[in-house]
Structure formats: structure tokens, C-alpha cells
Write an enzyme that holds these catalytic residues in place. Structure first.
Site, PDB file in Angstrom:
ATOM      1  N   GLY A  47       3.536   3.295  13.587  1.00 16.03           N
ATOM      2  CA  GLY A  47       4.321   2.088  13.864  1.00 16.03           C
ATOM      3  C   GLY A  47       3.906   1.441  15.177  1.00 16.03           C
ATOM      4  O   GLY A  47       3.776   0.217  15.274  1.00 16.03           O
ATOM      5  N   GLY A  64       7.161   4.515   8.129  1.00 18.57           N
ATOM      6  CA  GLY A  64       6.288   5.663   8.351  1.00 18.57           C
ATOM      7  C   GLY A  64       6.538   6.243   9.727  1.00 18.57           C
ATOM      8  O   GLY A  64       7.625   6.085  10.299  1.00 18.57           O
ATOM      9  N   SER A  65       5.522   6.879  10.261  1.00 18.69           N
ATOM     10  CA  SER A  65       5.687   7.596  11.530  1.00 18.69           C
ATOM     11  C   SER A  65       5.750   6.629  12.718  1.00 18.69           C
ATOM     12  O   SER A  65       5.203   5.521  12.661  1.00 18.69           O
ATOM     13  CB  SER A  65       4.531   8.564  11.723  1.00 18.69           C
ATOM     14  OG  SER A  65       3.327   7.841  11.778  1.00 18.69           O
ATOM     15  N   THR A  66       6.385   7.087  13.765  1.00 20.65           N
ATOM     16  CA  THR A  66       6.500   6.282  14.984  1.00 20.65           C
ATOM     17  C   THR A  66       5.117   6.008  15.566  1.00 20.65           C
ATOM     18  O   THR A  66       4.838   4.903  16.046  1.00 20.65           O
ATOM     19  CB  THR A  66       7.416   7.015  15.985  1.00 20.65           C
ATOM     20  OG1 THR A  66       8.724   7.077  15.399  1.00 20.65           O
ATOM     21  CG2 THR A  66       7.492   6.302  17.321  1.00 20.65           C
ATOM     22  N   GLU A  67       4.240   7.014  15.460  1.00 22.20           N
ATOM     23  CA  GLU A  67       2.882   6.858  16.012  1.00 22.20           C
ATOM     24  C   GLU A  67       2.132   5.687  15.345  1.00 22.20           C
ATOM     25  O   GLU A  67       1.576   4.819  16.027  1.00 22.20           O
ATOM     26  CB  GLU A  67       2.161   8.181  15.739  1.00 22.20           C
ATOM     27  CG  GLU A  67       0.819   8.324  16.357  1.00 22.20           C
ATOM     28  CD  GLU A  67       0.086   9.520  15.730  1.00 22.20           C
ATOM     29  OE1 GLU A  67       0.730  10.342  15.027  1.00 22.20           O
ATOM     30  OE2 GLU A  67      -1.132   9.587  15.941  1.00 22.20           O
ATOM     31  N   GLU A  92      10.352   0.758  10.203  1.00 22.55           N
ATOM     32  CA  GLU A  92      11.320   1.823   9.908  1.00 22.55           C
ATOM     33  C   GLU A  92      10.591   3.130  10.188  1.00 22.55           C
ATOM     34  O   GLU A  92       9.711   3.529   9.422  1.00 22.55           O
ATOM     35  CB  GLU A  92      11.744   1.784   8.428  1.00 22.55           C
ATOM     36  CG  GLU A  92      12.422   0.514   7.991  1.00 22.55           C
ATOM     37  CD  GLU A  92      13.901   0.471   8.359  1.00 22.55           C
ATOM     38  OE1 GLU A  92      14.399   1.411   9.011  1.00 22.55           O
ATOM     39  OE2 GLU A  92      14.549  -0.520   7.990  1.00 22.55           O
ATOM     40  N   CYS A 107      13.661  10.550   6.763  1.00 21.79           N
ATOM     41  CA  CYS A 107      13.636  10.014   8.128  1.00 21.79           C
ATOM     42  C   CYS A 107      15.001  10.154   8.809  1.00 21.79           C
ATOM     43  O   CYS A 107      15.077  10.360  10.016  1.00 21.79           O
ATOM     44  CB  CYS A 107      13.209   8.559   8.092  1.00 21.79           C
ATOM     45  SG  CYS A 107      14.147   7.625   6.883  1.00 21.79           S
ATOM     46  N   GLU A 121      10.363  15.379  15.423  1.00 17.45           N
ATOM     47  CA  GLU A 121      10.691  15.300  14.005  1.00 17.45           C
ATOM     48  C   GLU A 121       9.851  16.333  13.253  1.00 17.45           C
ATOM     49  O   GLU A 121       8.623  16.299  13.315  1.00 17.45           O
ATOM     50  CB  GLU A 121      10.369  13.888  13.495  1.00 17.45           C
ATOM     51  CG  GLU A 121      10.834  13.653  12.097  1.00 17.45           C
ATOM     52  CD  GLU A 121      10.478  12.259  11.593  1.00 17.45           C
ATOM     53  OE1 GLU A 121       9.358  11.801  11.862  1.00 17.45           O
ATOM     54  OE2 GLU A 121      11.320  11.643  10.928  1.00 17.45           O
ATOM     55  N   LYS A 127       0.848  -1.204   0.000  1.00 14.37           N
ATOM     56  CA  LYS A 127       0.000   0.000   0.000  1.00 14.37           C
ATOM     57  C   LYS A 127       0.877   1.247   0.000  1.00 14.37           C
ATOM     58  O   LYS A 127       1.582   1.528   0.965  1.00 14.37           O
ATOM     59  CB  LYS A 127      -0.907   0.052   1.233  1.00 14.37           C
ATOM     60  CG  LYS A 127      -1.970   1.132   1.053  1.00 14.37           C
ATOM     61  CD  LYS A 127      -2.580   1.628   2.337  1.00 14.37           C
ATOM     62  CE  LYS A 127      -1.821   2.727   3.001  1.00 14.37           C
ATOM     63  NZ  LYS A 127      -1.740   3.995   2.242  1.00 14.37           N
TER      64      LYS A 127
HETATM   65  P1  NAD Z   1       2.483   7.838   8.318  1.00 20.68           P
HETATM   66  O1  NAD Z   1       2.838   6.932   9.421  1.00 20.68           O
HETATM   67  O2  NAD Z   1       1.419   8.834   8.544  1.00 20.68           O
HETATM   68  O3  NAD Z   1       2.029   7.002   7.036  1.00 20.68           O
HETATM   69  C1  NAD Z   1       2.833   5.994   6.492  1.00 20.68           C
HETATM   70  C2  NAD Z   1       1.951   5.008   5.783  1.00 20.68           C
HETATM   71  O4  NAD Z   1       1.155   4.337   6.758  1.00 20.68           O
HETATM   72  C3  NAD Z   1       0.982   5.611   4.782  1.00 20.68           C
HETATM   73  O5  NAD Z   1       0.889   4.749   3.673  1.00 20.68           O
HETATM   74  C4  NAD Z   1      -0.336   5.619   5.552  1.00 20.68           C
HETATM   75  O6  NAD Z   1      -1.473   5.589   4.732  1.00 20.68           O
HETATM   76  C5  NAD Z   1      -0.221   4.356   6.368  1.00 20.68           C
HETATM   77  N1  NAD Z   1      -1.033   4.310   7.579  1.00 20.68           N
HETATM   78  C6  NAD Z   1      -1.559   5.332   8.298  1.00 20.68           C
HETATM   79  N2  NAD Z   1      -2.233   4.851   9.368  1.00 20.68           N
HETATM   80  C7  NAD Z   1      -2.116   3.493   9.332  1.00 20.68           C
HETATM   81  C8  NAD Z   1      -2.565   2.444  10.176  1.00 20.68           C
HETATM   82  N3  NAD Z   1      -3.263   2.681  11.284  1.00 20.68           N
HETATM   83  N4  NAD Z   1      -2.235   1.177   9.856  1.00 20.68           N
HETATM   84  C9  NAD Z   1      -1.485   0.904   8.755  1.00 20.68           C
HETATM   85  N5  NAD Z   1      -1.047   1.861   7.912  1.00 20.68           N
HETATM   86  C10 NAD Z   1      -1.350   3.144   8.198  1.00 20.68           C
HETATM   87  O7  NAD Z   1       3.850   8.510   7.861  1.00 20.68           O
HETATM   88  P2  NAD Z   1       4.084   9.505   6.672  1.00 20.68           P
HETATM   89  O8  NAD Z   1       3.644  10.850   7.104  1.00 20.68           O
HETATM   90  O9  NAD Z   1       3.553   8.964   5.401  1.00 20.68           O
HETATM   91  O10 NAD Z   1       5.685   9.437   6.524  1.00 20.68           O
HETATM   92  C11 NAD Z   1       6.508  10.188   7.279  1.00 20.68           C
HETATM   93  C12 NAD Z   1       7.116   9.364   8.392  1.00 20.68           C
HETATM   94  O11 NAD Z   1       7.796   8.227   7.853  1.00 20.68           O
HETATM   95  C13 NAD Z   1       8.167  10.128   9.140  1.00 20.68           C
HETATM   96  O12 NAD Z   1       8.004   9.952  10.510  1.00 20.68           O
HETATM   97  C14 NAD Z   1       9.470   9.508   8.665  1.00 20.68           C
HETATM   98  O13 NAD Z   1      10.531   9.641   9.560  1.00 20.68           O
HETATM   99  C15 NAD Z   1       9.082   8.114   8.433  1.00 20.68           C
HETATM  100  N6  NAD Z   1      10.023   7.450   7.507  1.00 20.68           N
HETATM  101  C16 NAD Z   1      10.901   6.525   8.015  1.00 20.68           C
HETATM  102  C17 NAD Z   1      11.823   5.905   7.175  1.00 20.68           C
HETATM  103  C18 NAD Z   1      12.799   4.899   7.720  1.00 20.68           C
HETATM  104  O14 NAD Z   1      13.400   4.174   6.913  1.00 20.68           O
HETATM  105  N7  NAD Z   1      12.984   4.821   9.012  1.00 20.68           N
HETATM  106  C19 NAD Z   1      11.845   6.214   5.814  1.00 20.68           C
HETATM  107  C20 NAD Z   1      10.936   7.148   5.338  1.00 20.68           C
HETATM  108  C21 NAD Z   1      10.022   7.760   6.202  1.00 20.68           C
END
Ligand code: NAD
Length: 478
Positions: A238, A233-236, A255, A289, A386, A181
């Protein structure tokens, strides 16, 4: 006022359909629900295409397709799987100019970055993991490591196609099938990748792409037919996923976010360090990130370094992402812009000093100028949270021990940078930093052979290199 003038000749090389369905079992299918979403160009707010939102029932269809395909895909000899993955890599190379433009249109990143950084790395990941597909027995993970099954993969918007490559390439090499996704604001290159899978004659169901928002991601990770979840994605979010998976047998890699320190010692080569700081935080508008968002500079050189940094920032060009001279593109979404503005306002109200070079912003789209905060205290929100934007927080230190203590004073632990000409000081510092990646005299360097991942709130598991295979193999079965 700055006039925003799109570059039509570049725009013309991409063929964007007015609307997209889901890619399930090798076919384009309409989502079962009515919901659709418009993906826009963040530099102009122009609508690029309408995207289908996958419901729980659609996710179920995709997982079923991946389960069925797993039986034959996992039974193929590694050398056969490698051929498909090599073919995908070659097609990506052949179509890289078009894919780079598509990425810049949907994400807002400068074409120089999508063309020279993202796309070469995307192809390199597929080439690299194709090379592993027939050597898994020699990876040091037991004599007969086996694929896990169906991988449910959820990715963010900052490096849409590269995050897809990090996820899909190792999964396929190990014999897994995939439901991925993409992020809601950047689905277009993942959908182009679906076409590439067809071009490469990948068997139906091996890769499935379901577009949607958080609810689609939540349905995917919770689906009982998924054996392994990989999330960036975000820590929240995750944390939410880790809670959903608690008590299940699913394997999980996370990640997540970061708040990296870029440490500059007084003996560092100053001009080189300035370039590293600029690359560390302003690359990809700071939507990275592992961005070097906290500059820790030794007090004795802080004045000189800041002066040189400000002179350099005054030369950066912000504007049309499709212009090859652009250094800073658009912020990916109105929501992300609001978050950057909110945290920058908090920086000022908490007493830090804000500076940006003269930088006219286009009238349309989402933009934020390169920004530096000095006089930042460790307790300030801009030193702890962040921002995920082009905003640098500058702190100072006197001794190496103080630098390490400040660098580690964060809930995150994804990356760090160390600038010094002394090898002993570099090693002393790097060995004390709680970060998954430490760069020395460089920043934001990536290679498919290098594992990448975090400590603490930045997540767990590694992607890239041989370590990246571990996440997709059952190698403890004996
Ligand atoms: P996000 O967590 O809001 O979204 C990431 C993905 O998760 C999106 O596809 C979103 O639709 C999906 N998502 C949202 N809620 C969900 C849920 N409850 N269950 C499953 N999936 C869900 O993050 P973002 O704003 O898209 O990305 C930015 C974040 O990603 C930053 O915190 C950044 O540091 C992190 N990031 C980390 C790495 C790494 O390798 N560590 C790389 C890139 C980005």
C-alpha cells in the site's frame, strides 16, 4: 496419522480449465509474454490450472478496452446499469455452490465459510450496489455526481471473490469501468467471474481481469489511463502504491493490514465471548485483515476465560476444506505458512507461552494448528505485527482505561471488539478506540450497507455502504 481424503462429489461440480488467458474486452486472450504460473490447491498441493501472467503490454490492452467502454457505460441511465448488476448478482446466487467449491479449492478455506459467508456476501454486495445505480443523485454527494473513469483494482488472496465484489460492484454502479488484478495464488474465482460477466451480457470492456503477480499490479496502478486505484493488501505494498501515485491526479483508496484488539471485560457473557474470540481469530485460518488477533482480557477473569477458550479450541476440526464439518482449513501458501511459523517462533523466543490443542496435521498441503500465546508483552513481535494466521496473542488489563490504551497501542487501526453487558462501558470504550470498525458482543460481522476501512497504517477510504460510492465518484466538480 490423519488421512486426507478429498470429497470427490463436491470437487466434481466445478469445471476448471487446464489453462486460462486474460479477460480483456469481453474475450479470453492469450497474454503477450511467455510467463505462466500454476495455481494450486493449498490443502493438497495439487495443480488446479495454469494461469497467464499479464505483461505491461497486456495491462495496456486492458486499460484501453476499459477506456473505450467507459464512454458508453458511463452514459447509460443508472437504471440500465442496475439491470446488469442485478443480473450478475442473480447469476452469482444461482452458481453459488460451484463458486464456493472453487473458492475453497483455490484458497483453502472451509466450504462452510465460502458457502455460508463469502458467497452470500458477494451476492449481497452486487444487489446492494445495483440498488444505488439509479439513486446517485440522492446519495448526498451533490446533484450530479459523475464516474471517475477507469478503476484499476488490486486485491489479495484471503477473500478472493468477496474482495472482487467490494471493488467491482460500487465501481460499476457509479458508471466506471474496471481492470482488476486478483492475487497470484487465488485467481480462479475472478476468472469464473469473467464468465459471469459474459453470461450477464455485460458490454465488452466494462470489466477486464488481468492475472499476474506484483509486477502486473504495479503496471496497472501506474498506468496513465487509470483514473482511480483501489487496493486491498499489505501495508508495505500500500505504501509503495501511495508513493507511485503521489503527484498524479488519481484517486486512491487503501485497505491494508490490521492487529485488532478483542477486549473482554469481567462482566461479559463468558460463553458468548469465547465464541466471539474463536470466530475473531480462527475464522478463515486467521487470514483476515480485521482478525481479533490480540485478546485483551480483564485480569480478574483471565484464568476462567482461558480455560473455557482452550476447551472450545479442542473441539475445532482441522482438515479437508471441502468437508462440511471442517472448522479450520489450509494456509493459503507455503510463503504464508513460513511467515506464520517465523512469527510464532519469535513469540516463543521472546518469552511468551505457546499452546495448541492436540491437532494432527495432514501430510500434504500447508497447515498450522490453532495456537494461543499467553504471557504476551506489548513489545513482543506477536503483539505488534500482523501474523495473518490462526494465532492468538493474549494480554491482560485491569481497568477500562488500560484496555483502551493497550488496544490503541498499535500502528494499525482497522477493527476492534468490546465484550461487556454494560451499554455505558461499551460506548465509553468504543468511542475511544482508534479503529474503523468496532463490534460489540460480536465479531467479524459484515454487511454491504456498512462502511469498512481503517485508521493509521490500516489505510484510508471506506468500502461498503453509501461511503463506498464516494471513492468512485467525482462529486467535487462543482
Ligand atoms: P500483498 O500486499 O502482498 O498483495 C496484495 C495484492 O497486491 C496482490 O494481488 C499482489 O499481487 C499485489 N501486489 C504486490 N505488489 C504490488 C505492487 N508493487 N503494486 C501493485 N500491486 C502489487 O498482500 P496479500 O499477502 O495478498 O494479502 C494480505 C494482506 O492484505 C494483509 O496485510 C491483510 O491485512 C490485507 N487485507 C486487508 C483488507 C482490508 O480490507 N483492510 C482485506 C483483506 C486483506
Amino acid at each position: 496419522m490423519f488421512e486426507y481424503a478429498p470429497a470427490p462429489e463436491s470437487r466434481d461440480i466445478v469445471d476448471i480449465r487446464p489453462s486460462y488467458g486474460l479477460f480483456i474486452n469481453g474475450e479470453w486472450v492469450e497474454p503477450q509474454g511467455e510467463e505462466r504460473h500454476k495455481t494450486i490447491n493449498p490443502a493438497t498441493e495439487e495443480v488446479l490450472a495454469e494461469i497467464g501472467w499479464a505483461s505491461e503490454a497486456d495491462v495496456d490492452r486492458a486499460v484501453q478496452a476499459a477506456r473505450t467502454a467507459f464512454t458508453t457505460w458511463s452514459a447509460l441511465p443508472g437504471a440500465e446499469r442496475a439491470k446488469y448488476i442485478f443480473r450478475i448478482a442473480r447469476i452469482i446466487q444461482e452458481r453459488s455452490r460451484e463458486l464456493a467449491v472453487l473458492e475453497s479449492l483455490d484458497n483453502g478455506k472451509p466450504i462452510r465459510e465460502s458457502r455460508d459467508v463469502d458467497l452470500p456476501l458477494v451476492a449481497a454486495h452486487f444487489f446492494y450496489y445495483a440498488g444505488w445505480a439509479d439513486k446517485l443523485a440522492y446519495a448526498g454527494l451533490g446533484v450530479d455526481p459523475r464516474p471517475l473513469g477507469v478503476a484499476g483494482q488490486v486485491i489479495p488472496w484471503n477473500f478472493p471473490l468477496l474482495m472482487l465484489a467490494w471493488k467491482i460492484a460500487p465501481a460499476l454502479a457509479c458508471g466506471n469501468t474496471v481492470v482488476l488484478k486478483p492475487a497470484e495464488t487465488t485467481p480462479l474465482t475472478a476468472l469464473a467471474f469473467a464468465e459471469i460477466c459474459r453470461q450477464a451480457d455485460l458490454p465488452p470492456g466494462v470489466v477486464n481481469i488481468v492475472t499476474g503477480a506484483g509486477a502486473t499490479g504495479a503496471a496497472l496502478v501506474a498506468h496513465p489511463g487509470v483514473d482511480k486505484v483501489a487496493f486491498t493488501g499489505s501495508t508495505e505494498v500500500g505504501r509503495k502504491i501511495a508513493r507511485t501515485l503521489a503527484g498524479t491526479r488519481k484517486k486512491l483508496t487503501l485497505e491494508l493490514g490490521g492487529k485488532a484488539a478483542n477486549i473482554v471485560f469481567e462482566d461479559a457473557a463468558l460463553d458468548q465471548a469465547v465464541e466471539g474470540i474463536v470466530n475473531g481469530i480462527f475464522f478463515n485460518q486467521g487470514h483476515v485483515c480485521c482478525a481479533g488477533s490480540r485478546l485483551l482480557v480483564q485480569e480478574s477473569i483471565a484464568g476462567d476465560l482461558l480455560e473455557a477458550l482452550k476447551r472450545r479450541l479442542a473441539t475445532l476440526r482441522l482438515g479437508d476444506p471441502l468437508d462440511k464439518n471442517t472448522d479450520i482449513g489450509a494456509i493459503n501458501s507455503a510463503a504464508q505458512l513460513a511467515k506464520i511459523r517465523e512469527l510464532s517462533a519469535a513469540g516463543e523466543s521472546e518469552g511468551a507461552e505457546r499452546w495448541s490443542p492436540p491437532c494432527p496435521l495432514p501430510d500434504r498441503g500447508f497447515w498450522f494448528p490453532p495456537t494461543v500465546f499467553t504471557g504476551v508483552a506489548q513489545s513482543h513481535r506477536i503483539a505488534r505485527e500482523e501474523i495473518f494466521g490462526p494465532v492468538l496473542s493474549v494480554l491482560t488489563f485491569r481497568t477500562p482505561a488500560e484496555a483502551v490504551e493497550k488496544a490503541n497501542n498499535t500502528p494499525y487501526g482497522l477493527s476492534a471488539g468490546v465484550w461487556t453487558e454494560k451499554g455505558s462501558l461499551m460506548l465509553w470504550t468504543a468511542s475511544r478506540l482508534r479503529a474503523g470498525v468496532v463490534w460489540s458482543n460480536t465479531f467479524n460481522r459484515f454487511d454491504p450497507a456498512s462502511p469498512f476501512g481503517g485508521y493509521k497504517e490500516s489505510g484510508y477510504g471506506r468500502e461498503g455502504g453509501r461511503h463506498g460510492l464516494e471513492a468512485y465518484l467525482d462529486w467535487n466538480h462543482r
